[in-house]
Design a protein around this motif. Sequence first.
Motif, PDB file in Angstrom:
ATOM      1  N   ASN A  80       6.126  -6.292  -8.297  1.00 51.46           N
ATOM      2  CA  ASN A  80       5.685  -4.901  -8.225  1.00 51.46           C
ATOM      3  C   ASN A  80       5.301  -4.509  -6.802  1.00 51.46           C
ATOM      4  O   ASN A  80       5.574  -3.389  -6.360  1.00 51.46           O
ATOM      5  CB  ASN A  80       4.494  -4.672  -9.163  1.00 51.46           C
ATOM      6  CG  ASN A  80       4.903  -4.686 -10.624  1.00 51.46           C
ATOM      7  OD1 ASN A  80       5.992  -4.246 -10.968  1.00 51.46           O
ATOM      8  ND2 ASN A  80       4.052  -5.214 -11.478  1.00 51.46           N
ATOM      9  N   ALA A  81       4.645  -5.430  -6.078  1.00 50.27           N
ATOM     10  CA  ALA A  81       4.254  -5.145  -4.699  1.00 50.27           C
ATOM     11  C   ALA A  81       5.481  -4.890  -3.842  1.00 50.27           C
ATOM     12  O   ALA A  81       5.485  -3.990  -2.996  1.00 50.27           O
ATOM     13  CB  ALA A  81       3.444  -6.311  -4.136  1.00 50.27           C
ATOM     14  N   TYR A  82       6.528  -5.677  -4.053  1.00 52.38           N
ATOM     15  CA  TYR A  82       7.771  -5.465  -3.301  1.00 52.38           C
ATOM     16  C   TYR A  82       8.401  -4.115  -3.644  1.00 52.38           C
ATOM     17  O   TYR A  82       8.792  -3.358  -2.757  1.00 52.38           O
ATOM     18  CB  TYR A  82       8.755  -6.595  -3.586  1.00 52.38           C
ATOM     19  CG  TYR A  82      10.165  -6.239  -3.191  1.00 52.38           C
ATOM     20  CD1 TYR A  82      10.554  -6.236  -1.854  1.00 52.38           C
ATOM     21  CD2 TYR A  82      11.112  -5.876  -4.150  1.00 52.38           C
ATOM     22  CE1 TYR A  82      11.842  -5.889  -1.487  1.00 52.38           C
ATOM     23  CE2 TYR A  82      12.394  -5.525  -3.793  1.00 52.38           C
ATOM     24  CZ  TYR A  82      12.760  -5.533  -2.463  1.00 52.38           C
ATOM     25  OH  TYR A  82      14.031  -5.169  -2.095  1.00 52.38           O
ATOM     26  N   LEU A  83       8.502  -3.812  -4.941  1.00 57.01           N
ATOM     27  CA  LEU A  83       9.155  -2.569  -5.357  1.00 57.01           C
ATOM     28  C   LEU A  83       8.383  -1.337  -4.911  1.00 57.01           C
ATOM     29  O   LEU A  83       8.977  -0.298  -4.609  1.00 57.01           O
ATOM     30  CB  LEU A  83       9.329  -2.561  -6.878  1.00 57.01           C
ATOM     31  CG  LEU A  83      10.281  -3.612  -7.454  1.00 57.01           C
ATOM     32  CD1 LEU A  83      10.244  -3.579  -8.980  1.00 57.01           C
ATOM     33  CD2 LEU A  83      11.698  -3.397  -6.952  1.00 57.01           C
ATOM     34  N   ASP A  84       7.047  -1.429  -4.875  1.00 58.22           N
ATOM     35  CA  ASP A  84       6.218  -0.278  -4.527  1.00 58.22           C
ATOM     36  C   ASP A  84       6.010  -0.124  -3.027  1.00 58.22           C
ATOM     37  O   ASP A  84       5.564   0.932  -2.574  1.00 58.22           O
ATOM     38  CB  ASP A  84       4.854  -0.391  -5.218  1.00 58.22           C
ATOM     39  CG  ASP A  84       4.973  -0.302  -6.735  1.00 58.22           C
ATOM     40  OD1 ASP A  84       5.962   0.287  -7.216  1.00 58.22           O
ATOM     41  OD2 ASP A  84       4.093  -0.842  -7.434  1.00 58.22           O
ATOM     42  N   ALA A  85       6.326  -1.169  -2.257  1.00 59.34           N
ATOM     43  CA  ALA A  85       6.159  -1.093  -0.801  1.00 59.34           C
ATOM     44  C   ALA A  85       7.229  -0.187  -0.199  1.00 59.34           C
ATOM     45  O   ALA A  85       8.311  -0.021  -0.776  1.00 59.34           O
ATOM     46  CB  ALA A  85       6.239  -2.487  -0.193  1.00 59.34           C
ATOM     47  N   PRO A  86       6.955   0.418   0.964  1.00 62.57           N
ATOM     48  CA  PRO A  86       7.960   1.270   1.619  1.00 62.57           C
ATOM     49  C   PRO A  86       9.213   0.475   1.973  1.00 62.57           C
ATOM     50  O   PRO A  86       9.159  -0.737   2.179  1.00 62.57           O
ATOM     51  CB  PRO A  86       7.237   1.761   2.877  1.00 62.57           C
ATOM     52  CG  PRO A  86       5.783   1.576   2.594  1.00 62.57           C
ATOM     53  CD  PRO A  86       5.682   0.393   1.690  1.00 62.57           C
ATOM     54  N   THR A  87      10.335   1.158   2.017  1.00 59.02           N
ATOM     55  CA  THR A  87      11.582   0.504   2.407  1.00 59.02           C
ATOM     56  C   THR A  87      11.538   0.182   3.900  1.00 59.02           C
ATOM     57  O   THR A  87      10.747   0.743   4.655  1.00 59.02           O
ATOM     58  CB  THR A  87      12.779   1.416   2.121  1.00 59.02           C
ATOM     59  OG1 THR A  87      12.605   2.665   2.817  1.00 59.02           O
ATOM     60  CG2 THR A  87      12.906   1.694   0.636  1.00 59.02           C
ATOM     61  N   SER A  88      12.397  -0.744   4.316  1.00 60.23           N
ATOM     62  CA  SER A  88      12.470  -1.130   5.721  1.00 60.23           C
ATOM     63  C   SER A  88      13.924  -1.343   6.103  1.00 60.23           C
ATOM     64  O   SER A  88      14.791  -1.549   5.245  1.00 60.23           O
ATOM     65  CB  SER A  88      11.671  -2.414   5.977  1.00 60.23           C
ATOM     66  OG  SER A  88      12.267  -3.508   5.297  1.00 60.23           O
ATOM     67  N   ASP A  89      14.200  -1.277   7.399  1.00 61.54           N
ATOM     68  CA  ASP A  89      15.563  -1.452   7.894  1.00 61.54           C
ATOM     69  C   ASP A  89      15.879  -2.898   8.253  1.00 61.54           C
ATOM     70  O   ASP A  89      16.843  -3.172   8.961  1.00 61.54           O
ATOM     71  CB  ASP A  89      15.791  -0.560   9.128  1.00 61.54           C
ATOM     72  CG  ASP A  89      15.842   0.918   8.766  1.00 61.54           C
ATOM     73  OD1 ASP A  89      16.249   1.221   7.628  1.00 61.54           O
ATOM     74  OD2 ASP A  89      15.475   1.751   9.604  1.00 61.54           O
ATOM     75  N   ASP A  90      15.063  -3.832   7.774  1.00 66.09           N
ATOM     76  CA  ASP A  90      15.292  -5.245   8.077  1.00 66.09           C
ATOM     77  C   ASP A  90      16.612  -5.720   7.485  1.00 66.09           C
ATOM     78  O   ASP A  90      17.061  -5.235   6.440  1.00 66.09           O
ATOM     79  CB  ASP A  90      14.155  -6.097   7.511  1.00 66.09           C
ATOM     80  CG  ASP A  90      12.819  -5.776   8.164  1.00 66.09           C
ATOM     81  OD1 ASP A  90      12.827  -5.192   9.261  1.00 66.09           O
ATOM     82  OD2 ASP A  90      11.770  -6.094   7.562  1.00 66.09           O
ATOM     83  N   ASP A  91      17.215  -6.679   8.164  1.00 64.39           N
ATOM     84  CA  ASP A  91      18.387  -7.339   7.604  1.00 64.39           C
ATOM     85  C   ASP A  91      17.950  -8.058   6.330  1.00 64.39           C
ATOM     86  O   ASP A  91      16.976  -8.822   6.356  1.00 64.39           O
ATOM     87  CB  ASP A  91      18.954  -8.340   8.605  1.00 64.39           C
ATOM     88  CG  ASP A  91      20.096  -9.142   8.009  1.00 64.39           C
ATOM     89  OD1 ASP A  91      21.193  -8.593   7.878  1.00 64.39           O
ATOM     90  OD2 ASP A  91      19.860 -10.320   7.656  1.00 64.39           O
ATOM     91  N   PRO A  92      18.632  -7.841   5.199  1.00 63.92           N
ATOM     92  CA  PRO A  92      18.149  -8.408   3.928  1.00 63.92           C
ATOM     93  C   PRO A  92      18.111  -9.936   3.930  1.00 63.92           C
ATOM     94  O   PRO A  92      17.190 -10.530   3.355  1.00 63.92           O
ATOM     95  CB  PRO A  92      19.136  -7.866   2.898  1.00 63.92           C
ATOM     96  CG  PRO A  92      20.333  -7.453   3.674  1.00 63.92           C
ATOM     97  CD  PRO A  92      19.831  -7.029   5.007  1.00 63.92           C
TER      98      PRO A  92
END
Length: 201
Positions: A80-92
């Motif tokens: 849930n913490a991952y899904l609710d955190a803001p998106t980022s432009d990091d390489d996956p």
Amino acid sequence: VLHPRYKLAYFRQENWPTKWVNTAREIIHEYWDEHYAPLIEDDGSKRTARACTLDPDDSDDDSFSDVDNFGRNMTDDVLNAYLDAPTSDDDPIAYWTSRLDLPGSKVTARGALAKMGLEFTSAPAASVDVERLFSHGGLQVTKRRHNLSFTTLRCLMVLRSWFLMDLVPIEEVVKFFREKWLRYGGKRDDSNDEVELLDEN
């Protein structure tokens, strides 16, 4: 969903119905619960929000995190913490690799999620099977057979895939159609066991 640039925000930006977005979230939770959460080896009493934080550079000390999160399921919280955190432009790949557990150490919730994210985002993209499926579907619809319902077309395509994988007993199918042919005016040639259609003239 496991690409840090998109997550669920992509679906919302594309104006997906809320029910669809919620379904996507439920699917990822179900897959997590079935395949990755069981890998976690942490002691449940020590599974705190700070231990499951997704940011490896987060060094803030919260002495009351154990109290705040007492009784909560931290294996779900990390997802849930991952899904609710803001998106980022990091390489996956780099994003998830940096969050893996150290070799030989116990599997943490964050490490299990990183493993899941890495396995999903590193899967090679291939459209060959999809292109073949579209091609076969297009061949089913002709000028003499253009009024097929979606259900019929889907059944045809599924049945073809079953035939290709040898999941359909050919002998039973042949027997079924021979008997049906006889019921609708066909006759059997006993000499060679062939079915012929009666001349309606």
